[in-house]
Scaffold this motif. Structure first.
Motif, PDB file in Angstrom:
ATOM      1  N   GLU A   1     -66.227  33.739  59.445  1.00  0.00           N
ATOM      2  CA  GLU A   1     -65.198  34.489  60.176  1.00  0.00           C
ATOM      3  C   GLU A   1     -63.812  33.976  59.818  1.00  0.00           C
ATOM      4  O   GLU A   1     -62.871  34.756  59.624  1.00  0.00           O
ATOM      5  N   GLY A   2     -63.675  32.654  59.704  1.00  0.00           N
ATOM      6  CA  GLY A   2     -62.392  32.092  59.273  1.00  0.00           C
ATOM      7  C   GLY A   2     -62.027  32.536  57.876  1.00  0.00           C
ATOM      8  O   GLY A   2     -60.855  32.817  57.580  1.00  0.00           O
ATOM      9  N   ASP A   3     -63.027  32.605  56.979  1.00  0.00           N
ATOM     10  CA  ASP A   3     -62.754  33.086  55.612  1.00  0.00           C
ATOM     11  C   ASP A   3     -62.256  34.522  55.623  1.00  0.00           C
ATOM     12  O   ASP A   3     -61.361  34.887  54.845  1.00  0.00           O
ATOM     13  N   ARG A   4     -62.851  35.339  56.495  1.00  0.00           N
ATOM     14  CA  ARG A   4     -62.404  36.741  56.584  1.00  0.00           C
ATOM     15  C   ARG A   4     -60.954  36.816  57.076  1.00  0.00           C
ATOM     16  O   ARG A   4     -60.167  37.643  56.608  1.00  0.00           O
ATOM     17  N   LEU A   5     -60.616  35.949  58.028  1.00  0.00           N
ATOM     18  CA  LEU A   5     -59.224  35.917  58.485  1.00  0.00           C
ATOM     19  C   LEU A   5     -58.291  35.537  57.348  1.00  0.00           C
ATOM     20  O   LEU A   5     -57.208  36.112  57.190  1.00  0.00           O
ATOM     21  N   ILE A   6     -58.687  34.561  56.542  1.00  0.00           N
ATOM     22  CA  ILE A   6     -57.856  34.138  55.414  1.00  0.00           C
ATOM     23  C   ILE A   6     -57.751  35.247  54.386  1.00  0.00           C
ATOM     24  O   ILE A   6     -56.678  35.506  53.823  1.00  0.00           O
ATOM     25  N   GLU A   7     -58.883  35.930  54.116  1.00  0.00           N
ATOM     26  CA  GLU A   7     -58.861  37.031  53.146  1.00  0.00           C
ATOM     27  C   GLU A   7     -57.959  38.172  53.608  1.00  0.00           C
ATOM     28  O   GLU A   7     -57.377  38.885  52.783  1.00  0.00           O
ATOM     29  N   ASN A   8     -57.819  38.332  54.937  1.00  0.00           N
ATOM     30  CA  ASN A   8     -56.948  39.371  55.478  1.00  0.00           C
ATOM     31  C   ASN A   8     -55.520  38.875  55.655  1.00  0.00           C
ATOM     32  O   ASN A   8     -54.755  39.425  56.449  1.00  0.00           O
ATOM     33  N   SER A   9     -55.169  37.810  54.909  1.00  0.00           N
ATOM     34  CA  SER A   9     -53.796  37.266  54.887  1.00  0.00           C
ATOM     35  C   SER A   9     -53.355  36.804  56.267  1.00  0.00           C
ATOM     36  O   SER A   9     -52.260  37.117  56.732  1.00  0.00           O
TER      37      SER A   9
ATOM     38  N   GLU B   1     -37.901  36.229  67.902  1.00  0.00           N
ATOM     39  CA  GLU B   1     -37.793  34.902  68.527  1.00  0.00           C
ATOM     40  C   GLU B   1     -38.941  34.626  69.492  1.00  0.00           C
ATOM     41  O   GLU B   1     -38.934  33.615  70.175  1.00  0.00           O
ATOM     42  N   THR B   2     -39.923  35.498  69.539  1.00  0.00           N
ATOM     43  CA  THR B   2     -41.044  35.310  70.461  1.00  0.00           C
ATOM     44  C   THR B   2     -41.927  34.157  69.994  1.00  0.00           C
ATOM     45  O   THR B   2     -42.308  34.074  68.834  1.00  0.00           O
ATOM     46  N   GLU B   3     -42.235  33.253  70.902  1.00  0.00           N
ATOM     47  CA  GLU B   3     -43.158  32.163  70.607  1.00  0.00           C
ATOM     48  C   GLU B   3     -44.597  32.651  70.779  1.00  0.00           C
ATOM     49  O   GLU B   3     -44.897  33.409  71.697  1.00  0.00           O
ATOM     50  N   LEU B   4     -45.450  32.191  69.894  1.00  0.00           N
ATOM     51  CA  LEU B   4     -46.856  32.584  69.983  1.00  0.00           C
ATOM     52  C   LEU B   4     -47.522  31.853  71.145  1.00  0.00           C
ATOM     53  O   LEU B   4     -47.402  30.630  71.265  1.00  0.00           O
TER      54      LEU B   4
ATOM     55  N   ARG C   1     -46.997  43.280  65.379  1.00  0.00           N
ATOM     56  CA  ARG C   1     -48.270  43.547  66.052  1.00  0.00           C
ATOM     57  C   ARG C   1     -49.418  42.832  65.341  1.00  0.00           C
ATOM     58  O   ARG C   1     -50.298  42.248  65.981  1.00  0.00           O
ATOM     59  N   THR C   2     -49.385  42.890  64.006  1.00  0.00           N
ATOM     60  CA  THR C   2     -50.422  42.189  63.236  1.00  0.00           C
ATOM     61  C   THR C   2     -50.400  40.693  63.527  1.00  0.00           C
ATOM     62  O   THR C   2     -51.445  40.044  63.659  1.00  0.00           O
ATOM     63  N   LYS C   3     -49.173  40.147  63.639  1.00  0.00           N
ATOM     64  CA  LYS C   3     -49.058  38.719  63.925  1.00  0.00           C
ATOM     65  C   LYS C   3     -49.668  38.383  65.274  1.00  0.00           C
ATOM     66  O   LYS C   3     -50.412  37.394  65.410  1.00  0.00           O
ATOM     67  N   LEU C   4     -49.375  39.217  66.296  1.00  0.00           N
ATOM     68  CA  LEU C   4     -49.942  38.952  67.618  1.00  0.00           C
ATOM     69  C   LEU C   4     -51.462  39.122  67.602  1.00  0.00           C
ATOM     70  O   LEU C   4     -52.188  38.344  68.243  1.00  0.00           O
ATOM     71  N   GLU C   5     -51.948  40.133  66.896  1.00  0.00           N
ATOM     72  CA  GLU C   5     -53.403  40.308  66.796  1.00  0.00           C
ATOM     73  C   GLU C   5     -54.039  39.137  66.070  1.00  0.00           C
ATOM     74  O   GLU C   5     -55.121  38.666  66.453  1.00  0.00           O
ATOM     75  N   GLN C   6     -53.359  38.660  65.008  1.00  0.00           N
ATOM     76  CA  GLN C   6     -53.879  37.490  64.301  1.00  0.00           C
ATOM     77  C   GLN C   6     -53.830  36.248  65.187  1.00  0.00           C
ATOM     78  O   GLN C   6     -54.712  35.392  65.116  1.00  0.00           O
ATOM     79  N   CYS C   7     -52.784  36.159  66.011  1.00  0.00           N
ATOM     80  CA  CYS C   7     -52.717  35.044  66.969  1.00  0.00           C
ATOM     81  C   CYS C   7     -53.898  35.096  67.930  1.00  0.00           C
ATOM     82  O   CYS C   7     -54.509  34.065  68.233  1.00  0.00           O
TER      83      CYS C   7
END
Length: 973
Positions: A380-388, A223-226, A310-316
């Motif tokens: 850099e944005g493309d790399r983020l997209i490629e890393n799901s 339930e944590t908000e980003l 953790r991945t979600k927070l790092e992606q955030c």
């Protein structure tokens, strides 16, 4: 907004959280027993009832009630607690078989035995299979028990067997399952049993506590908000990591305790390899192992869930950095684009062109540095997209926008530079031509007249002129129209005048050269020896003597290639007829092939529809399949299959039979399509329902009902493939009709085929248009009141108002709005296209209504300055102007013609109404008895002109027009 983003983009985290919750819920439910050994420890210590772990012959758990003189004095609550606890220890499977109760009353009296049996019969908390009573051993009590047991048997309401010795007990229970007190071989230590049970239940409670803690922490994470900034994201990540480490420590402690408990249970086996565990000991071992397994499974699920979180927070955090850099770079790109756009690509002189080029080059390096920075950010944005990355839908548009602006800047820079270089090239060409003319005039002026009077001097001067004229191709401009066309993009009035002057000067110089050359040729003429004429022989006349002969020879060669070598003209003619007949036969064969394909695919199509209706639709009404149908699918057959039954009946009963009638004359099959064109419009309803059907299928595609139906039908493909068949079929017809038309040129039915093809394409267009119309949202009126939909398509749109803001005008000039236009008979709708996620029909766009123009108040300017793909739509005397840019010039032409047609029809209808009104007013029947009202011819003519003047601005065509600089730009969109 953050919650919405998380709920949309973190589906995987939700799935892992649900998996973790399911595991912890399972632990909490299984380990929630009614009583614990620690709670009734004092009652268990009395040993009035024990569970030694033995089993009957058929696996019945054995509870032993040893001799306990004070049994009758036990409080009912104590007895109930101990019996309820003992019956809860064996597994559910063993408990359901039923317990065997052994009551040792050999030292007691029959009255006590009877009281014990009655008390147990009224309070035993589980399934009681058999009661074995070791009756009193004294002669009197044994005799009483024999007599009174038979008399009181029925009041016990349970199966009771009276035994005299422990040996008789062995007939019901193997001695290996009995303790030594009952003549068996099983060792039982009550204190050890209580200790093991207490430890196992304590461990189970620990596992339950850990599961509750993990579940609470998992709920907090889910339930944590980003956060909306990078600093808060870093803090949150550190906080959650610390809590995760604490959870992992608790898990390790629980696993360590479970390991020690397992070692304690297995201790007898380690001391004596031949030791046989009792059934209860084996169940205790299984319980601890199960708890350990659940802990391992919980730890694995928690690790997966944490890793994803953790991945979600790092992606955030990555997203926040990306958004920050985007906000920094994007305004710089706009400033650079505005600067570059301000450079003029039209120059008035070579010096001016070189000056602008130098200024442009001074910005070029900075522009490319900025472009590199923006493209690096986009990569850099493309790399983020490629890393799901979970925010792909937010990152991708920004990357596209960055690349688009970079391309605009690069294109503008290249275009400006290219145009300036072309202008400079034109200036140099004009200067070179002008210099050539000047040098030519100087040459003519400096040829000595005295030398030209002699034959040799004239020849030398003539050769000098010829040599100079040979350099004309390299220095002069030969085609005025071509040069204006070639450099049209950089021409201004001054340059056009300059070109005209250069061409005039070239013409004058060449005319002077021609006159001088004629004079010199006369002076250089020599008296040559006469040549004896020889008559040419007719038989060797060259076929190249005239162009007509060349064309005849070419035609002769082409015709002769069709016939064999050495054939006569008569044979050649017959060969042509034979070839023509053979060609017709080939076309007939091809038509039959197409007709066969039409009939075969039609029959297969009908069979597939029947298979779907019987194998799926009918099964939804089958009571035997009702339990497999999910609630979301119940009563939704009409949504899932649309009007497929109607389509099947039409093809089965009508269309297939009528098509088969044209088997031998496929060129006439167009009539069949024309006669049934109205019936074929049923496909429009099917296609309109297809998005709802696709959505319902996606919700229920994995249900057991569809899998069972597919298994029965032995289909390799799922139902969704067959639901697409009608859409594919109506599209297939136009392909087959095109093939038939190609092979039926000149046949009787060619016109019908052409008309049928046009009608089918009309149906497909109507289906496509209707699919777009139903996707319009936000329009509060009734679309059907706007008249028939004539055209629809996507365009770039600029808006201009006389009362607008300058900044809005500048913004609109560089950033057109992307709008989807719907042209109706009575109105023009502007909508914003919004692409949906997903696949298939779910991916179809929706359209948000933005603006509406009534066609009765619309005018059109067919050409807008600067781009031949633009046109203008305006209203209120150009108070509001919409500059529309089509993707291609053909699309622009089609739209302009259609809008002109609508406006013309409106004007004609208005004129007819005026004329009708005028004629009605002039009619005697329409006049009043008291007064006579009429218009003079002059007034009628004047009125007609006013009406035309009012209407005809809507048809204005202003070539190369553009809005006034004073007009303001605003966006109602």
């Amino acid at each position: 907004m953050a919650l919405n983003r998380v709920s949309q983009l973190c589906h995987e985290i939700t799935r892992l959280w649900l998996q973790l919750k399911m595991i912890t819920d399972d632990i909490l439910q299984k380990e929630d027993g009614p009583l614990l050994a620690a709670q009734i420890g004092s009652e268990l210590q009395k040993q009035f009832a024990i569970l030694p772990g033995g089993r009957g012959i058929n696996g019945h758990p054995v509870i032993f009630l040893p001799d306990f003189p004070a049994f009758s004095e036990l409080p009912e609550e104590e007895l109930q607690n101990v019996l309820r606890y003992l019956t809860s220890v064996p597994s559910t499977t063993a408990s359901e078989v039923g317990f065997i109760l052994i009551i040792d009353r050999r030292l007691d009296r029959w009255a006590a035995v009877r009281a014990t049996l009655l008390r147990i019969a009224g309070s035993f908390p589980a399934n009681l299979h058999l009661v074995l009573v070791l009756r009193p051993t004294t002669l009197l009590q044994r005799t009483l028990s024999d007599i009174l047991f038979k008399y009181n048997r029925d009041e016990f309401k349970m199966k009771v067997v009276m035994l005299s010795t422990v040996t008789e007990l062995h007939a019901y229970i193997d001695p290996g399952q009995l303790t030594t007190d009952l003549g068996g071989t099983q060792e039982y230590h009550h204190d050890s049993w209580i200790s093991h049970r207490t430890a196992i239940e304590a461990f189970a409670l620990m596992v339950k506590t850990v599961a509750q803690t993990l579940q609470a922490f998992g709920t907090e994470l889910a339930e944590t908000e980003l956060p909306n900034d990078a600093e808060a994201t870093v803090e949150l990540l550190q906080e959650h990591t610390l809590k995760k480490d604490t959870m992992k420590t608790d898990l390790k402690v629980a696993l360590s305790q479970g390991g020690r408990l397992l070692a304690c249970i297995n201790e007898p086996l380690q001391a004596d390899a031949e030791y046989n565990m009792t059934q209860d000991e084996m169940e205790n071992l299984a319980t601890v192992q199960r708890l350990m397994g659940q802990l391992d499974e919980t730890e694995t699920a928690f690790d997966d869930f944490w890793e994803r979180h953790r991945t979600k927070l790092e992606q955030c955090l990555q997203l926040r950095h990306f958004e920050k850099h985007f906000r920094e770079v994007r305004p710089q790109l706009d400033v650079m684009y505005e600067r570059l756009s301000g450079f003029s690509e039209i120059s008035i002189s070579p010096a001016h062109a070189e000056h602008v080029l130098r200024e442009l080059s001074s910005h070029e390096e900075r522009a490319y540095e900025l472009i590199d920075l923006a493209l690096s950010l986009a990569n850099e944005g493309d790399r983020l997209i490629e890393n799901s990355h979970y925010a792909e839908d937010s990152i991708r548009p920004k990357c596209t926008e960055l690349r688009g602006v970079c391309e605009e800047i690069s294109s503008t820079l290249r275009s400006k530079k290219s145009l300036l270089l072309r202008a400079l090239e034109l200036h140099h060409s004009l200067e070179k031509a002008f210099q050539w003319c000047e040098e030519g005039i100087f040459l003519l002026a400096n040829q000595p007249v005295d030398r030209c009077q002699s034959q040799d001097g004239a020849e030398a001067a003539l050769q000098e002129l010829e040599r100079y004229l040979d350099t004309a191709a390299l220095h002069t401009i030969t085609d005025h129209g071509a040069i204006c066309c070639q450099y049209e993009a950089v021409l201004n009035p001054q340059l056009r005048d300059h070109i005209d002057k250069v061409f005039q000067k070239q013409s004058s110089v060449q005319e002077m050269f021609e006159k001088r050359r004629v004079s010199l040729k006369k002076l250089a003429a020599k008296q040559t020896r006469p040549v004896q004429p020889v008559a040419p022989r007719p038989e060797v006349k060259s076929p190249l003597s005239s162009p007509n002969l060349q064309r005849k020879d070419r035609r002769f060669s082409a015709d002769s290639a069709l016939c064999k070598k050495g054939e006569s003209p008569v044979h050649n003619g017959s060969t042509r007829h034979a070839s023509l007949s053979e060609e017709e036969e080939n076309l007939a064969v091809l038509r039959r092939h197409v007709m066969n394909e039409l009939l075969e695919t039609e029959r297969a199509y009908v069979e597939e529809l029947l298979c779907v209706l019987e194998g799926y639709a009918a099964e939804m009404d089958n009571p035997a399949m009702a339990h497999l149908i999910p609630s979301t699918l119940q009563s939704k057959k009409d949504i899932l299959f649309g009007n497929m039954p109607e389509i099947y009946q039409f093809h089965k009963r009508t269309f297939l039979k009528e098509l088969e009638a044209y088997t031998d004359c496929p060129e006439l099959v167009g009539r069949c399509f024309l006669e049934r064109m109205k019936d074929l419009q049923i496909y429009e309803a099917y296609c309109q329902n297809k998005p709802r059907s696709e959505s319902l299928w996606r919700q229920c595609s994995d249900c057991a009902f569809f899998q069972e139906c597919q298994k029965k039908l032995e289909h390799k493909l799922g139902l969704d493939s067959y639901l697409l068949k009608p859409v594919q079929r109506i599209t297939k017809y136009q392909l087959l009709l095109k093939e038939l038309l190609k092979y039926s040129k000149g046949c009787d039915g060619a016109d019908d085929l052409q008309e049928a093809l046009s009608s089918i394409l009309g149906i497909l267009k109507a289906v496509n248009d209707s699919m777009h119309l139903i996707a319009i949202t936000g329009y509060e009126g009734n679309l059907s009141e706007l008249g028939r939909l004539l055209m629809q398509g996507s365009f770039s749109v600029w808006t201009e108002h006389k009362k607008g803001h300058a900044k809005v005008k500048d913004l609109a000039r560089f950033k057109p709005m992307q709008r989807h236009l719907f042209l109706h008979e009575k109105a023009l709708l502007f909508c914003k296209r919004r692409e949906e996620n997903g696949e298939g029909y779910e991916k179809a766009p929706s359209y948000s209504f933005k603006h509406l123009l009534r066609m009765s108040a619309v005018g059109i300017t067919e050409n807008a300055k600067g781009d031949n793909k633009k046109f203008e739509i305006w209203c209120n005397s150009r108070e509001e102007v919409f500059i529309v840019q089509a993707p291609t010039t053909d699309i622009k032409t089609a739209w302009v013609n259609e809008i002109r047609k609508v406006l013309t029809q409106q004007l004609k209808a208005c004129r007819d109404a005026k004329q009708q009104k005028s004629s009605d007013s002039a009619s005697p029947n329409a006049t009043s008895n008291n007064t006579s009202v009429s218009l003079s011819p002059f007034r009628q003519k004047n009125q007609k002109k006013q009406d035309e003047k009012k209407l005809e601005p809507n048809l204005t065509s202003e070539a190369n027009s553009c809005p006034s600089p004073k007009q303001k730009v605003s966006s109602p969109f």
